[in-house]
Design an enzyme around this catalytic site. Sequence first.
Site, PDB file in Angstrom:
ATOM      1  N   ASN A   7      48.759  48.424  35.989  1.00  0.00           N
ATOM      2  CA  ASN A   7      48.598  46.984  35.776  1.00  0.00           C
ATOM      3  C   ASN A   7      48.691  46.774  34.263  1.00  0.00           C
ATOM      4  OD1 ASN A   7      47.768  44.375  35.508  1.00  0.00           O
ATOM      5  ND2 ASN A   7      45.890  44.586  36.723  1.00  0.00           N
ATOM      6  N   ARG A  91      51.596  46.235  39.392  1.00  0.00           N
ATOM      7  CA  ARG A  91      51.202  44.852  39.655  1.00  0.00           C
ATOM      8  C   ARG A  91      52.109  43.980  38.793  1.00  0.00           C
ATOM      9  NH1 ARG A  91      46.654  41.262  36.940  1.00  0.00           N
ATOM     10  NH2 ARG A  91      46.894  39.463  38.288  1.00  0.00           N
ATOM     11  N   HIS A 180      46.660  35.789  42.629  1.00  0.00           N
ATOM     12  CA  HIS A 180      45.646  36.622  43.292  1.00  0.00           C
ATOM     13  C   HIS A 180      46.050  36.965  44.731  1.00  0.00           C
ATOM     14  CE1 HIS A 180      42.279  34.673  40.637  1.00  0.00           C
ATOM     15  NE2 HIS A 180      42.700  35.788  40.074  1.00  0.00           N
ATOM     16  N   ARG A 241      38.852  28.155  32.113  1.00  0.00           N
ATOM     17  CA  ARG A 241      39.949  27.263  32.515  1.00  0.00           C
ATOM     18  C   ARG A 241      39.404  26.055  33.262  1.00  0.00           C
ATOM     19  NH1 ARG A 241      43.364  31.807  35.509  1.00  0.00           N
ATOM     20  NH2 ARG A 241      42.708  33.439  34.090  1.00  0.00           N
ATOM     21  N   GLU A 382      42.715  45.559  44.854  1.00  0.00           N
ATOM     22  CA  GLU A 382      44.136  45.251  44.699  1.00  0.00           C
ATOM     23  C   GLU A 382      44.955  46.518  44.458  1.00  0.00           C
ATOM     24  OE1 GLU A 382      42.326  42.321  42.125  1.00  0.00           O
ATOM     25  OE2 GLU A 382      44.154  41.152  42.325  1.00  0.00           O
TER      26      GLU A 382
END
Length: 397
Positions: A7, A91, A180, A241, A382
């Site tokens: 990743n 990823r 996601h 955010r 993941e």
Amino acid sequence: MKILVLNCGSSSVKYQFFDLDKNLALCKGLVDRIGMAGAVLAHSRYDGEKINLVAEILDHTMAIEYVVAILMSKNHGVIATQKDIDAVGHRVVHGGETFSGSIKITDDVIRVLHENIGLAPLHNPPNIKGIQAVTRLLPDTPQVGVFDTAFHSNMPHKAFLYGIPYELYKKHKIRRYGFHGTSHRFVSASAASMMNKDISELKIVTAHLGNGCSMAAVDRGKSIDTTMGFTPLEGLLMGTRSGDMDPSVILYIMGKEELTSSEANTLLNKHSGLTGISGESSDMRDIITSMKEGHKRSRYAFEVFCYRIKKYIGAYAAAMGGLDALVFTGGIGENSADVRAEVCKDLGFLGLEIDGKKNDSREDDISAPNSRVKVFRISTDEELVIARDTQEIVKGN
Ligand code: AMP
């Protein structure tokens, strides 16, 4: 099969190395501060052996060189030669409209990833660098890309189109993509197996609540809607955010505060969310501590955070025409009993009720005995999904 999962971020490479035949993660680690003074490689093996290295690591190729070297290290490693790495899974954040599933990396795939850089300017370039570094270092090892967007790629038009001129969607690919996806796919499948049901029979809402937060409506195994959109800024309130807001607010702030578009972007991505409302922290642990000490703005931040999740549960139950399970995952979803309790409060009308004791004691199934809707707390993985997809694609070729 032994699979290396990578990743690659702008200045970091996270890795995990799996032996899927033994169902074992052999080791994992992080190379951080790439291109900066004092880069650090933190490596840990499944037997608890750990090592931290500080080195000058100039770029992603060097970082991955270090990763391969430590995998083969006599004292800290888990393999004898590079040939023991059967495949590498990456990823990749943005697959655009091209990739609706994981795919073997070829020159054509790299070309499309380049074309999609505009959609994910911060994320896709380091993902591409990681792929190119592996091509250089392990030229004979197959590589697979697993996209954050792929699980949402079958959303219907009514869920992904924005209310702007259709020509802009066609010309600039402006639409909702969602992110996601690997996590939503993993936890919805896990929930189905915990219920001993086939996912094709279930309507599941998944809430991935970490530094970034998103929810998905998983209808019979397919994501039919999700809260993040064109970028990961839309939807839920997050650490820094803003999530959903009236787009006019942005133009108004830019005028009032005389901000450039880049400054407005930073404001909405880095200084908003929990940080912006509370003025204290982006970390939910700090928000909860300060709220419990009576800090008013931290309470507002906590309430806005939970209220939005609650609203989307209702929205997605309506979108799917029912709800069988709700799943919490991510750093906050897995660890914060306070958030789960606040979100699930007063949802009895949906047939959803949690058991306070199970919620506090961090059980996987936190539903009350009489709750028609199952509520789960599931650790996402993941990397494991990326490893499994990589194996499947490499074996299929
Ligand atoms: P992630 O991005 O999934 O690693 O999640 C990171 C976030 O999880 C942190 O920013 C924290 O806000 C949150 N987190 C981790 N542990 C806890 C906890 N025990 N209670 C509340 N939030 C937590």
